[in-house]
Design an enzyme around this catalytic site. Structure first.
Site, PDB file in Angstrom:
ATOM      1  N   ARG A 307       0.827  -1.223   0.000  1.00 24.70           N
ATOM      2  CA  ARG A 307       0.000   0.000   0.000  1.00 24.70           C
ATOM      3  C   ARG A 307       0.855   1.264   0.000  1.00 24.70           C
ATOM      4  O   ARG A 307       0.408   2.322  -0.451  1.00 24.70           O
ATOM      5  CB  ARG A 307      -0.921   0.009   1.224  1.00 24.70           C
ATOM      6  CG  ARG A 307      -2.182  -0.808   1.035  1.00 24.70           C
ATOM      7  CD  ARG A 307      -2.963  -0.897   2.329  1.00 24.70           C
ATOM      8  NE  ARG A 307      -3.487   0.379   2.792  1.00 24.70           N
ATOM      9  CZ  ARG A 307      -4.664   0.889   2.441  1.00 24.70           C
ATOM     10  NH1 ARG A 307      -5.429   0.236   1.589  1.00 24.70           N
ATOM     11  NH2 ARG A 307      -5.080   2.041   2.928  1.00 24.70           N
ATOM     12  N   ILE A 331      -8.221   6.026  -1.064  1.00 21.47           N
ATOM     13  CA  ILE A 331      -7.996   4.601  -1.301  1.00 21.47           C
ATOM     14  C   ILE A 331      -8.719   3.862  -0.177  1.00 21.47           C
ATOM     15  O   ILE A 331      -8.649   4.256   0.983  1.00 21.47           O
ATOM     16  CB  ILE A 331      -6.489   4.259  -1.314  1.00 21.47           C
ATOM     17  CG1 ILE A 331      -6.277   2.740  -1.518  1.00 21.47           C
ATOM     18  CG2 ILE A 331      -5.784   4.732  -0.056  1.00 21.47           C
ATOM     19  CD1 ILE A 331      -4.806   2.352  -1.622  1.00 21.47           C
ATOM     20  N   SER A 332      -9.453   2.821  -0.530  1.00 26.72           N
ATOM     21  CA  SER A 332     -10.271   2.112   0.458  1.00 26.72           C
ATOM     22  C   SER A 332      -9.411   1.486   1.552  1.00 26.72           C
ATOM     23  O   SER A 332      -8.204   1.279   1.379  1.00 26.72           O
ATOM     24  CB  SER A 332     -11.097   1.022  -0.225  1.00 26.72           C
ATOM     25  OG  SER A 332     -12.017   1.590  -1.133  1.00 26.72           O
ATOM     26  N   ALA A 333     -10.044   1.173   2.677  1.00 27.39           N
ATOM     27  CA  ALA A 333      -9.350   0.506   3.779  1.00 27.39           C
ATOM     28  C   ALA A 333      -8.927  -0.898   3.347  1.00 27.39           C
ATOM     29  O   ALA A 333      -9.587  -1.526   2.501  1.00 27.39           O
ATOM     30  CB  ALA A 333     -10.261   0.424   4.995  1.00 27.39           C
ATOM     31  N   HIS A 337     -10.556  -3.988   0.596  1.00 25.14           N
ATOM     32  CA  HIS A 337      -9.871  -4.646  -0.522  1.00 25.14           C
ATOM     33  C   HIS A 337      -9.904  -6.165  -0.343  1.00 25.14           C
ATOM     34  O   HIS A 337     -10.136  -6.913  -1.302  1.00 25.14           O
ATOM     35  CB  HIS A 337      -8.419  -4.162  -0.605  1.00 25.14           C
ATOM     36  CG  HIS A 337      -8.290  -2.773  -1.127  1.00 25.14           C
ATOM     37  ND1 HIS A 337      -7.256  -1.939  -0.787  1.00 25.14           N
ATOM     38  CD2 HIS A 337      -9.079  -2.059  -1.972  1.00 25.14           C
ATOM     39  CE1 HIS A 337      -7.408  -0.774  -1.394  1.00 25.14           C
ATOM     40  NE2 HIS A 337      -8.503  -0.818  -2.115  1.00 25.14           N
TER      41      HIS A 337
END
Length: 498
Positions: A307, A331-333, A337
């Site tokens: 990440r 950006i998603s957690a 994902h």
């Protein structure tokens, strides 16, 4: 096992005192029957609950008191009040616990050690890149200077031609002015003639002969100038072959070894290209412990997709929460994902065609590309800067995905709501932003047997993860699951108002 006074002797090894099992039984039994009331026995007899058990039957696996001794006289049993046994067990347990604590402490120390080593390597890598930039900067400056010199050398022939063209233009303009004056004079004479007759009229007409109809003939000059422009040659003899060979001859140690071994990373399957940051591995391990990752393939892909390469430097990439990446988006957690990849895994197979709508940083696009290994993966976003940023992110540690012969990976700047009809149909479509309803173009671009995943619901509140499957006849099956909160799927003006 045979019962002996003062000892427990193994029937196969008569010389050894077999006490470990009895010690464990004693301690477990006591712990299971601990009571706050001192009037109740700590280890009650299985038949006489008010009496303390003094023996343990190995055949029936039960404690018993002296009143039950006749019943168990033919069984294997032992005295559970033997202080030597109990003390020995406690000591063994304490030693075992201390060993386990030492192992845990060592593991934590080694983990911190490995993280420190990784950080040192990263620091050295940054310094090395800075040194490379410094060494290449003079070369780039020299090239830029030479380029400007060659461009300046074009000015002389261009200026000469421009001067001649301007001269011709001035002459034409003068002739044009003369022509306009002549026409004006003729108009004046015609007005006079219309009012007179006889000798006066003849005299007025004769005055026209005094007007000048001469004009500079520029035809030949213009033809000559045009021919010179056609023959103008800007070809320059710039010999850069030796310079290019010198630059191309600069080879890093790793590339030199790679060429020596005739090995290329892009021919390897995605899962075999491993680059694991210990902090990323620790993050994924935490998600797995919490039950958010259920398969080894999802775990392996997330462990090798750092990440840190996909978020700004000032953020903490290893926290399980969304991180801002600019342009009013995130950006998603990590757990989102993990959930997304776990849901889509059955369709993320070799040869699949995947569309990631609202790809943002490009993290999930990379993960899905790694999971299929070969096929076609397209990331689409309506913010051009995010697309460029995603490409830069991919190049940091996953450049090989863009170079693989059996994987087509494209990042496209376009409104995701209309999809990519020129590359359709898609086996997997992932929408990474909230939408009140799934856009019809995306449903039309879903292949038979494919799956679409999107957070559907009001963009100002909470949404539900919605899974849409299309059967071989084109029929759609929809079901919703958990509640989420995504940023809206919208246009640039609403997402980034000026």
């Amino acid at each position: 096992m045979e019962r002996r006074m003062g000892a427990l002797n193994c029937p196969h090894c008569r010389s050894k005192d077999y006490r470990e099992v009895s010690l464990m039984k004693k301690n477990i039994l006591v712990l299971q029957h601990l009571s706050e009331s001192k009037n109740e026995p700590l280890a009650p007899c299985s038949e006489h609950q008010n009496l303390e058990a003094t023996f343990f039957c190995l055949d029936e696996n039960v404690p018993f008191c002296s009143r039950c001794a006749t019943k168990h006289k033919k069984h294997d049993f032992y005295d559970i009040d033997d202080t030597v046994i109990t003390q020995g067990t406690d000591k063994q347990l304490e030693e075992a616990k201390k060993k386990a604590e030492d192992l845990l402490s060592t593991a934590k120390s080694e983990r911190d050690w490995s993280v420190n080593i990784f950080n040192k390597v990263e620091e050295k890598k940054v310094k090395a890149i800075e040194e490379i930039d410094k060494k290449f900067e003079p070369l780039l400056q020299a090239i830029d200077k030479k380029k400007k010199e060659f461009v300046m050398s074009l000015n002389r022939p261009v200026n000469d031609s421009s001067k001649e063209s301007k001269k011709m233009w001035n002459i034409v303009m003068i002739s044009s002015k003369k022509g306009k004056k002549t026409i004006s004079d003729i108009d004046g004479i015609m007005r006079q003639i219309s009012k007179i007759a006889g000798p006066a009229r003849l005299q007025a007409v004769q005055s026209i002969n005094k007007l000048s109809f001469e004009q500079d003939k520029l035809t030949d000059k213009l033809k000559t100038l045009e021919q010179e422009a056609e023959n103008l040659n800007f070809n320059m003899d710039i010999s850069l072959d030796s310079a290019l060979r010198s630059v191309e001859g600069l080879t890093s140690q790793e590339i030199a070894m790679e060429n020596e071994l005739k090995w290329s990373p892009e021919v390897l399957p995605a899962a075999e290209v491993v680059h694991s940051n210990p902090l990323q591995v620790q993050l994924v391990e935490t998600l797995a412990i919490e039950g958010l990752i259920s398969t080894q393939s999802v775990r392996a892909v997330m462990e090798t997709t750092d990440r840190k390469d996909f978020i700004p430097d000032e953020s903490n990439p290893y926290e399980d929460r969304p991180q801002r990446i600019g342009f009013n988006t995130t950006i998603s957690a990590p757990h989102m994902h993990a959930m997304t990849l776990s849901i889509l895994e059955p369709w993320l197979v070799p040869g699949a065609r995947v569309l990631d709508v609202g790809c943002g940083s490009g993290y999930l696009t990379v993960c899905m590309a790694k999971m299929i290994g070969r096929g076609k993966v397209y990331g689409i976003d309506h913010i051009e800067e995010l697309i460029n940023q995603a490409i830069d992110n991919i190049r940091k540690s996953n450049l090989y995905l863009l170079q693989k012969n059996d994987l087509e990976m494209r990042m496209v700047h376009r409104d995701g709501r209309i999809g990519l009809p020129e590359y359709a149909p898609f086996d997997v479509i992932h929408i990474g932003a909230a939408t009140p309803e799934i856009p019809q173009p995306l449903l039309e671009q879903l292949a038979p047997g494919g799956v679409l995943m999107a957070p559907v619901g009001p963009i100002s509140g909470f949404q539900h993860i919605t899974i849409v499957k299309k059967d071989e006849n084109g029929n759609l099956q929809t079901h919703s699951s958990q509640t989420v909160n995504y940023a809206p799927l919208t246009d640039r003006d609403r997402q980034c108002p000026s």
